[in-house]
Design an enzyme around this catalytic site. Structure first.
Site, PDB file in Angstrom:
ATOM      1  N   GLY A   1     -39.421 -13.442 -18.456  1.00 26.43           N
ATOM      2  CA  GLY A   1     -38.500 -12.497 -19.073  1.00 26.43           C
ATOM      3  C   GLY A   1     -39.088 -11.883 -20.325  1.00 26.43           C
ATOM      4  O   GLY A   1     -40.190 -12.229 -20.763  1.00 26.43           O
ATOM      5  N   ALA A   2     -38.337 -10.972 -20.926  1.00 25.73           N
ATOM      6  CA  ALA A   2     -38.757 -10.348 -22.175  1.00 25.73           C
ATOM      7  C   ALA A   2     -38.903 -11.422 -23.251  1.00 25.73           C
ATOM      8  O   ALA A   2     -38.057 -12.302 -23.386  1.00 25.73           O
ATOM      9  CB  ALA A   2     -37.732  -9.301 -22.600  1.00 25.73           C
TER      10      ALA A   2
ATOM     11  N   SER B   1     -47.251 -12.831 -22.057  1.00 24.42           N
ATOM     12  CA  SER B   1     -48.481 -12.181 -22.528  1.00 24.42           C
ATOM     13  C   SER B   1     -49.334 -13.152 -23.338  1.00 24.42           C
ATOM     14  O   SER B   1     -50.548 -13.202 -23.173  1.00 24.42           O
ATOM     15  CB  SER B   1     -48.152 -10.949 -23.374  1.00 24.42           C
ATOM     16  OG  SER B   1     -47.547  -9.957 -22.585  1.00 24.42           O
TER      17      SER B   1
ATOM     18  N   HIS C   1     -49.412  -6.660 -30.077  1.00 23.71           N
ATOM     19  CA  HIS C   1     -50.311  -7.082 -28.997  1.00 23.71           C
ATOM     20  C   HIS C   1     -51.766  -6.787 -29.363  1.00 23.71           C
ATOM     21  O   HIS C   1     -52.646  -7.621 -29.141  1.00 23.71           O
ATOM     22  CB  HIS C   1     -49.942  -6.369 -27.688  1.00 23.71           C
ATOM     23  CG  HIS C   1     -48.823  -7.020 -26.947  1.00 23.71           C
ATOM     24  ND1 HIS C   1     -49.025  -7.758 -25.814  1.00 23.71           N
ATOM     25  CD2 HIS C   1     -47.491  -7.041 -27.174  1.00 23.71           C
ATOM     26  CE1 HIS C   1     -47.869  -8.216 -25.374  1.00 23.71           C
ATOM     27  NE2 HIS C   1     -46.919  -7.785 -26.181  1.00 23.71           N
TER      28      HIS C   1
ATOM     29  N   ASP D   1     -51.653  -5.947 -18.650  1.00 22.91           N
ATOM     30  CA  ASP D   1     -50.374  -6.150 -19.324  1.00 22.91           C
ATOM     31  C   ASP D   1     -49.722  -4.784 -19.509  1.00 22.91           C
ATOM     32  O   ASP D   1     -50.173  -4.005 -20.315  1.00 22.91           O
ATOM     33  CB  ASP D   1     -50.589  -6.833 -20.667  1.00 22.91           C
ATOM     34  CG  ASP D   1     -49.338  -7.498 -21.210  1.00 22.91           C
ATOM     35  OD1 ASP D   1     -48.275  -7.391 -20.576  1.00 22.91           O
ATOM     36  OD2 ASP D   1     -49.433  -8.131 -22.274  1.00 22.91           O
TER      37      ASP D   1
END
Length: 176
Positions: free
Chosen positions: A8-9, A14, A50, A84
């Site tokens: 999920g978020a 990641s 990120h 990603d």
């Protein structure tokens, strides 16, 4: 070796993929699929976060909708490709009516490309179909199509992990 990492978020998917990539002895290429709109400050901050986590020696390619081409170009026996994410890639094919006409061809091309890639591939995706049925036909079509894509990717993957609360659970492959 194809490893699909779903969650999920803000589940840690990641970060888990990046941790696996850090352990890779050879070159790493990060394939970023999101289109960053400068007008969306919150999303730009997510992208910056990120970027800041990635080591400077990793390659980085912004693929846009051309993920299959980027995979074919950068895959090599000693290289790890980290994509990603698949959800943001799918967004490139959404129009006001849902998924636009180029989607079926792009999807087929991606799945065909995966079959012959050398090296290691980590695909990050979202698991978004666990909640209520979304309002609006376009949103339902997106959720449905991502679910179908994730199923097809998982069927082709050597390993599938689900990340929740930062903890990976192996669903398929070694450790399942």
């Amino acid at each position: 070796m194809l490893h699909l990492i779903s969650g999920g978020a803000r589940s840690g998917k990641s970060r888990h993929a990046e941790t696996l990539a850090l352990a890779h002895a050879g070159p790493v290429v990060y394939l970023a699929t999101a289109a960053c709109d400068a007008a969306d400050a919150e999303f730009a901050a997510r992208v910056a976060h990120h970027r800041a986590r990635r080591p400077a020696h990793w390659g980085c390619v912004e693929t846009g909708a051309g993920l299959a081409d980027a995979l074919a170009t950068h895959a090599a026996p000693d290289t790890l490709l980290l994509v990603d994410c698949m959800t943001m890639w799918l967004m490139h094919f959404v129009d006001e009516d849902g998924l636009g006409q180029p989607w079926p061809e792009a999807r087929a091309r991606l799945l065909a490309t995966l079959a012959g890639l050398p090296g290691t591939l980590l695909l990050v995706t979202n698991e978004i179909g666990w909640g209520v049925v979304p309002l609006g036909a376009a949103t339902r079509a997106f959720v449905d199509e991502l679910g179908r894509l994730n199923q097809d990717l998982a069927a082709r993957a050597d390993r599938v992990s689900l990340v929740a609360c930062g903890l990976p659970l192996v669903l398929k492959g070694e450790g399942a």
